[in-house]
Design an enzyme around this catalytic site. Structure first.
Site, PDB file in Angstrom:
ATOM      1  N   ASP A   1       4.137   7.392  -7.659  1.00 30.57           N
ATOM      2  CA  ASP A   1       5.159   6.872  -6.748  1.00 30.57           C
ATOM      3  C   ASP A   1       6.554   6.937  -7.365  1.00 30.57           C
ATOM      4  O   ASP A   1       7.542   7.120  -6.653  1.00 30.57           O
ATOM      5  CB  ASP A   1       4.832   5.426  -6.357  1.00 30.57           C
ATOM      6  CG  ASP A   1       3.513   5.315  -5.621  1.00 30.57           C
ATOM      7  OD1 ASP A   1       3.338   6.054  -4.645  1.00 30.57           O
ATOM      8  OD2 ASP A   1       2.659   4.513  -6.030  1.00 30.57           O
TER       9      ASP A   1
ATOM     10  N   HIS B   1      -0.615   1.130 -12.476  1.00 27.10           N
ATOM     11  CA  HIS B   1      -1.332   1.328 -11.218  1.00 27.10           C
ATOM     12  C   HIS B   1      -2.533   0.400 -11.183  1.00 27.10           C
ATOM     13  O   HIS B   1      -3.174   0.165 -12.213  1.00 27.10           O
ATOM     14  CB  HIS B   1      -1.793   2.791 -11.100  1.00 27.10           C
ATOM     15  CG  HIS B   1      -2.218   3.190  -9.724  1.00 27.10           C
ATOM     16  ND1 HIS B   1      -3.467   2.892  -9.220  1.00 27.10           N
ATOM     17  CD2 HIS B   1      -1.562   3.861  -8.737  1.00 27.10           C
ATOM     18  CE1 HIS B   1      -3.560   3.371  -7.989  1.00 27.10           C
ATOM     19  NE2 HIS B   1      -2.432   3.961  -7.671  1.00 27.10           N
TER      20      HIS B   1
ATOM     21  N   HIS C   1       0.832  -1.208   0.000  1.00 23.31           N
ATOM     22  CA  HIS C   1       0.000   0.000   0.000  1.00 23.31           C
ATOM     23  C   HIS C   1       0.863   1.253   0.000  1.00 23.31           C
ATOM     24  O   HIS C   1       0.978   1.935  -1.011  1.00 23.31           O
ATOM     25  CB  HIS C   1      -0.924  -0.034   1.218  1.00 23.31           C
ATOM     26  CG  HIS C   1      -1.936   1.072   1.272  1.00 23.31           C
ATOM     27  ND1 HIS C   1      -2.190   1.922   0.213  1.00 23.31           N
ATOM     28  CD2 HIS C   1      -2.773   1.473   2.268  1.00 23.31           C
ATOM     29  CE1 HIS C   1      -3.132   2.784   0.556  1.00 23.31           C
ATOM     30  NE2 HIS C   1      -3.497   2.541   1.794  1.00 23.31           N
TER      31      HIS C   1
END
Length: 508
Positions: free
Chosen positions: A443, A385, A344
């Site tokens: 990210d 993603h 996560h």
């Protein structure tokens, strides 16, 4: 026909009904060229096909244009479904279930009454389950959309600041100048920790992971602030929200200082929210510290982009804990624990580890080939993603911010950042990544920016938690204020032993 019926089954209920109706009514009488055209249309994604039907955009292929026009006519006649019927192959009585429609996104089948008929639904990982109704955040993964209270994330990241976004998430509207000033001033008044909380920090080993410290210290806040724990009192909930938003940055910075052996730095009410955090992270009592405005703005954008993300694992954890009536500090602590999981909140940390593993620009090609090899378990971190099947809407903003930071600090020749830039270039140009829509996600860029800011890798998830607190608090408050709120109690498909009798130990 059976294969076509299966292909016409879609994730979007309205589209499913429309295609199934067309297939049964019109498809058998179509000439072969139009049957082929219909099959080609079924290759499109749900949102792409639905947009084609909804809008008047021209369709280049003539045979497909005829099909689309028929589907548009069918859509105009079609009312939104209000119920679904569940049938069984054993002759059992069918069950009617209501169909609910939101303002955006797919409709949902309301299965709350299903348990009365002796059935549960089975959906590990909640792939197709709406656990609640919410007006806070909307995501369309196929289109690459992320809205906070209806505002596109790109606009908020470019034009807003974190205080304003936190207000928006909490209250549903952007603040006036007066409301924002009051909200900001109140946050500053709550940023300092109770002095005895320093002793809670000192109960941890110096090498404790910052997230372990945050889970413990945030949870411990309920032992110090008893005057705002009545969750049924809206004013108590508001005070708790202020305290969490104001104190979590102080705790996050404190976890870093404690880890490094440096003295804690108290918050400064003269500083803005993000600038104050950077002061608590990087200042020492020995000399003055002035945050670089380019770096402050970069961190602020990271926090805006990570402030909320619908019903993800940590947000669902906050809601599930809160559904039992637990105090808000315990609920946010539970959310931090969930976020700590590498699947996560650890993605940007994994990006940095991957770049370090690659080690040199000359080795990128070999790692790209490993990522393409289906028999190899290696995968490139920071690309693609789970939710966004197109470009992550946060990534474009973060990419621009990343380049601003590297230029500001003169780090374009840093070996690790050179690897990152080359890897980004290869992935954006390689046909394999383009075909699979494996674009760099938020990210990928945020990990690079955080490292450039001088934030150690073990603090990355703590920064994430600090930003996500705004969303967690808003989601928790929305849930507590919902008159339909009930304690969360998932059920299961039991696959263990059937009833058996106890056997004495000497007879086993």
């Amino acid at each position: 026909m059976n294969r076509l019926r299966w292909r016409a089954r879609r994730g979007m209920l309205e589209l499913d009904i429309l295609l199934q109706d067309f297939l049964e009514r019109h498809y058998p009488d179509l000439p072969s060229s139009q049957q082929i055209a219909f099959g080609d249309l079924l290759e499109l994604g749900d949102n792409e096909l639905w947009d084609m039907i909804q809008t008047n955009q021209s369709v280049v292929q003539p045979e497909q244009a005829i099909i689309i026009e028929w589907l548009r006519t069918g859509k105009q006649k079609m009312k939104p479904p209000t119920k679904a019927t569940l049938t069984f192959d054993n002759g059992a009585k069918p069950i009617e279930l209501p169909v609910l429609s939101g303002n955006l996104g797919p409709s949902v089948i309301d299965i709350r009454s299903l348990g009365k008929s002796g059935y549960f639904t089975y959906d590990p990982g909640f792939q197709a389950t709406a656990s609640c109704s919410s007006s806070i955040t909307f995501i369309d993964g196929d289109k690459g959309l992320l809205y906070y209270r209806g505002y596109p994330i790109e606009q908020l990241a470019q034009h807003s600041d974190f205080i304003e976004v936190a207000y928006l998430l909490q209250y549903g509207e952007l603040p006036t100048a007066e409301q924002k000033q009051h909200f900001d001033a109140t946050m500053r008044q709550h940023s300092m920790l109770h002095d005895q909380i320093n002793m809670v920090f000192r109960g941890f080993r110096r090498d404790a992971h910052p997230m372990a410290v945050m889970v413990g210290v945030v949870g411990a806040l309920s032992a110090f602030y008893h005057d705002s724990l009545d969750i049924n009192d809206p004013r108590h909930r508001e005070v708790s929200a202020f305290r969490l938003l104001a104190k979590v940055p102080t705790i996050a910075a404190g976890s870093y200082k404690y880890n490094t052996g440096q003295p804690f730095m108290y918050p400064q009410n003269r500083l803005g929210y993000v600038e104050n955090f950077m002061h608590m992270m990087f200042a020492t009592p020995c000399e003055p510290y002035v945050a670089n405005p380019v770096l402050t703005r970069a961190l602020e954008r990271i926090m805006i982009l990570h402030a909320d993300h619908e019903q993800n694992a940590s947000t669902s954890t906050v809601r599930l804990a809160g559904s039992s009536g637990a105090n808000p500090f315990a609920c946010i602590s539970a959310g931090i624990a969930s976020l700590w999981g590498p699947a996560h909140g650890g993605a940007n940390e994994a990006v940095l580890k991957m770049l370090e593993e690659i080690g040199d620009v000359s080795r990128i090609g070999a790692f790209i080939e490993r990522a393409k090899d289906k028999s190899n378990s290696f995968r490139l971190m920071g690309f693609g993603h789970r939710v966004y099947k197109n470009m992550d809407p946060r990534a474009a903003v973060m990419r621009e911010t990343c380049h601003e930071v590297l230029d500001e600090l003169g780090l374009n020749d840093d070996p690790l950042f050179k690897i990152a830039r080359k890897l980004e270039q290869v992935a954006l140009e390689d046909e394999y990544f383009i075909a699979k829509k494996l674009y760099p996600n938020v990210d990928f860029y945020s990990g690079i920016v955080l490292r450039a800011l001088g934030i150690p890798v073990n603090m990355f998830t703590a920064i994430f938690a600090m930003a996500r607190t705004a969303g967690w608090v808003a989601q928790w408050n929305e849930m507590i204020g919902d008159p339909e709120n009930k304690i969360g109690r998932p059920r299961q498909l039991y696959v263990g032993e059937v009833r058996r009798d106890y056997i004495a130990v000497d007879k086993r």
